[in-house]
Scaffold this motif. Structure first.
Motif, mmCIF file in Angstrom:
data_model
loop_
_atom_site.group_PDB
_atom_site.id
_atom_site.type_symbol
_atom_site.label_atom_id
_atom_site.label_comp_id
_atom_site.label_asym_id
_atom_site.label_seq_id
_atom_site.Cartn_x
_atom_site.Cartn_y
_atom_site.Cartn_z
ATOM 1 N N ASN A 125 2.530 -9.588 9.708
ATOM 2 C CA ASN A 125 3.565 -8.826 10.408
ATOM 3 C C ASN A 125 3.035 -7.407 10.588
ATOM 4 N N LEU A 126 3.192 -6.832 11.776
ATOM 5 C CA LEU A 126 2.705 -5.469 12.020
ATOM 6 C C LEU A 126 3.741 -4.396 11.711
ATOM 7 N N VAL A 127 4.958 -4.796 11.307
ATOM 8 C CA VAL A 127 6.032 -3.813 11.126
ATOM 9 C C VAL A 127 6.424 -3.664 9.657
ATOM 10 N N CYS A 128 7.100 -4.687 9.103
ATOM 11 C CA CYS A 128 7.706 -4.570 7.763
ATOM 12 C C CYS A 128 6.711 -4.214 6.658
ATOM 13 N N PRO A 129 5.553 -4.866 6.553
ATOM 14 C CA PRO A 129 4.664 -4.552 5.429
ATOM 15 C C PRO A 129 4.231 -3.088 5.380
ATOM 16 N N ALA A 130 4.143 -2.444 6.542
ATOM 17 C CA ALA A 130 3.698 -1.047 6.581
ATOM 18 C C ALA A 130 4.739 -0.086 6.037
ATOM 19 N N GLU A 131 5.984 -0.527 5.934
ATOM 20 C CA GLU A 131 7.063 0.358 5.481
ATOM 21 C C GLU A 131 7.130 0.489 3.972
ATOM 22 N N PHE A 132 6.542 -0.461 3.243
ATOM 23 C CA PHE A 132 6.710 -0.509 1.790
ATOM 24 C C PHE A 132 5.384 -0.257 1.075
ATOM 25 N N ASP A 133 5.376 0.751 0.211
ATOM 26 C CA ASP A 133 4.227 1.043 -0.639
ATOM 27 C C ASP A 133 4.156 -0.037 -1.712
ATOM 28 N N THR A 134 3.066 -0.768 -1.762
ATOM 29 C CA THR A 134 2.911 -1.843 -2.748
ATOM 30 C C THR A 134 2.253 -1.365 -4.030
ATOM 31 N N GLY A 135 1.887 -0.089 -4.093
ATOM 32 C CA GLY A 135 1.147 0.418 -5.242
ATOM 33 C C GLY A 135 -0.351 0.355 -5.044
ATOM 34 N N ALA A 136 -0.776 0.010 -3.826
ATOM 35 C CA ALA A 136 -2.208 -0.124 -3.543
ATOM 36 C C ALA A 136 -2.903 1.233 -3.522
ATOM 37 N N HIS A 137 -4.187 1.207 -3.871
ATOM 38 C CA HIS A 137 -5.024 2.395 -3.730
ATOM 39 C C HIS A 137 -5.483 2.573 -2.285
ATOM 40 N N LEU A 138 -5.539 1.466 -1.551
ATOM 41 C CA LEU A 138 -6.022 1.499 -0.172
ATOM 42 C C LEU A 138 -5.287 0.452 0.648
ATOM 43 N N ASN A 139 -4.779 0.865 1.815
ATOM 44 C CA ASN A 139 -4.230 -0.071 2.797
ATOM 45 C C ASN A 139 -5.279 -0.331 3.868
ATOM 46 N N LEU A 140 -5.489 -1.589 4.180
ATOM 47 C CA LEU A 140 -6.368 -1.987 5.281
ATOM 48 C C LEU A 140 -5.544 -2.785 6.285
ATOM 49 N N MET A 141 -5.921 -2.712 7.551
ATOM 50 C CA MET A 141 -5.277 -3.561 8.539
ATOM 51 C C MET A 141 -6.331 -4.169 9.462
ATOM 52 N N ILE A 142 -6.009 -5.380 9.923
ATOM 53 C CA ILE A 142 -6.872 -6.078 10.868
ATOM 54 C C ILE A 142 -6.179 -6.109 12.223
ATOM 55 N N LEU A 143 -6.920 -5.779 13.252
ATOM 56 C CA LEU A 143 -6.489 -5.983 14.632
ATOM 57 C C LEU A 143 -7.524 -6.899 15.274
ATOM 58 N N SER A 144 -7.098 -8.058 15.747
ATOM 59 C CA SER A 144 -8.048 -8.979 16.348
ATOM 60 C C SER A 144 -8.113 -8.768 17.857
ATOM 61 N N VAL A 145 -9.256 -9.070 18.404
ATOM 62 C CA VAL A 145 -9.504 -8.850 19.832
ATOM 63 C C VAL A 145 -8.449 -9.497 20.729
ATOM 64 N N PRO A 146 -8.024 -10.748 20.480
ATOM 65 C CA PRO A 146 -7.022 -11.351 21.376
ATOM 66 C C PRO A 146 -5.674 -10.635 21.399
ATOM 67 N N GLN A 160 -0.983 4.475 10.801
ATOM 68 C CA GLN A 160 -0.841 5.737 10.076
ATOM 69 C C GLN A 160 -0.984 5.554 8.573
ATOM 70 N N THR A 161 -0.604 4.389 8.056
ATOM 71 C CA THR A 161 -0.608 4.184 6.611
ATOM 72 C C THR A 161 -1.898 3.569 6.086
ATOM 73 N N CYS A 162 -2.813 3.195 6.984
ATOM 74 C CA CYS A 162 -4.040 2.516 6.559
ATOM 75 C C CYS A 162 -5.232 3.463 6.516
ATOM 76 N N GLY A 163 -6.151 3.141 5.605
ATOM 77 C CA GLY A 163 -7.377 3.912 5.512
ATOM 78 C C GLY A 163 -8.466 3.395 6.426
ATOM 79 N N ALA A 164 -8.325 2.138 6.870
ATOM 80 C CA ALA A 164 -9.328 1.566 7.772
ATOM 81 C C ALA A 164 -8.695 0.513 8.658
ATOM 82 N N MET A 165 -9.206 0.430 9.875
ATOM 83 C CA MET A 165 -8.841 -0.634 10.804
ATOM 84 C C MET A 165 -10.055 -1.534 10.986
#
Length: 230
Positions: A125-146, A160-165
């Protein structure tokens, strides 16, 4: 005169409580020397496929555990375990994200003792997971070409909340109207410090560079723990 109605901003309260719990969880993980990554993306972007390749690149350098979060099913946990990592499946009961409390439960079941790295594969999901801090040291997200290069313009918070795409499925770039320069520019409009890794989880292209970057962050995290304990 009618007494004013009390209004409670539930979402704000929930998020504030979760943020406090997330900070506490991070401190607990710091004390144990565990580095924790929250991996997010839309369904079908290749999270599990990337994890399989990453585990192969990391397993000789650090001990990896994975928490697979889905509304139902356990196929991803079995896939990750076969790749050589400790893995558990988390069912969210219909919820579209994990929060810090759910993460703590998962970590207790995973038994992170002896692990250098724990990765949460969050619900697709591209919306809900980004709203909640899970306690992670680093957020990563994947965007696929399609998915298209316009997604940073449509779903700003996750960028905005991720350290890397991680731009996955670059092996199919010739077949899609996807512009790497545009997606880089759009993503950095949302987050100027965003690291960007073009990869193919299918062929393995670019995975080693991502693994090296993660190893550096894990090593830095452990060095900070030693300094704190000195």
């Amino acid at each position: 005169m009618i007494d004013p109605i009390s209004t409670i901003e539930l979402k704000k309260s929930i998020l504030e409580d979760n943020d406090a719990d997330a900070e506490k969880l991070r401190a607990e993980l710091n004390a144990r020397g565990v580095y924790y990554i929250n991996l997010m993306s839309a369904p079908g972007s290749g999270k599990t496929s990337l994890l399989v390749k990453l585990i192969g690149a990391l397993k000789d350098r650090c001990a990896v555990g994975v928490m697979e979060a889905d509304i139902d099913g356990d196929v991803d946990a079995y896939t990750v375990r076969e790749a050589g990592a400790e893995a558990i499946q988390l069912h969210t009961g219909g919820m579209c994200h994990l929060d810090a409390g759910m993460t703590r439960e998962g970590l207790q079941q995973l038994d992170a003792a002896g692990l250098d790295l724990v990765i949460l594969e969050n619900v697709g999901n591209l919306v809900c997971p980004a709203e909640f801090d899970t306690g992670a040291h680093l957020n990563l997200m994947i965007l696929s070409v399609p998915e298209g290069h316009d997604k940073p313009l449509k779903y700003p918070l996750i960028f905005q909340t991720c350290g890397a795409m991680i731009v996955n499925k670059i092996d199919v770039l010739p077949y899609f109207d996807f512009d790497l320069d545009n997606v880089t520019a759009f993503a950095r409009q949302r987050n100027p410090d965003l690291e960007i890794f073009p990869i193919s989880a299918k062929t393995g292209e670019g995975v080693e560079a991502l693994a090296d970057w993660l190893c550096t962050r894990i090593r830095t995290h452990k060095e900070k723990k030693k300094e704190t304990n000195a």
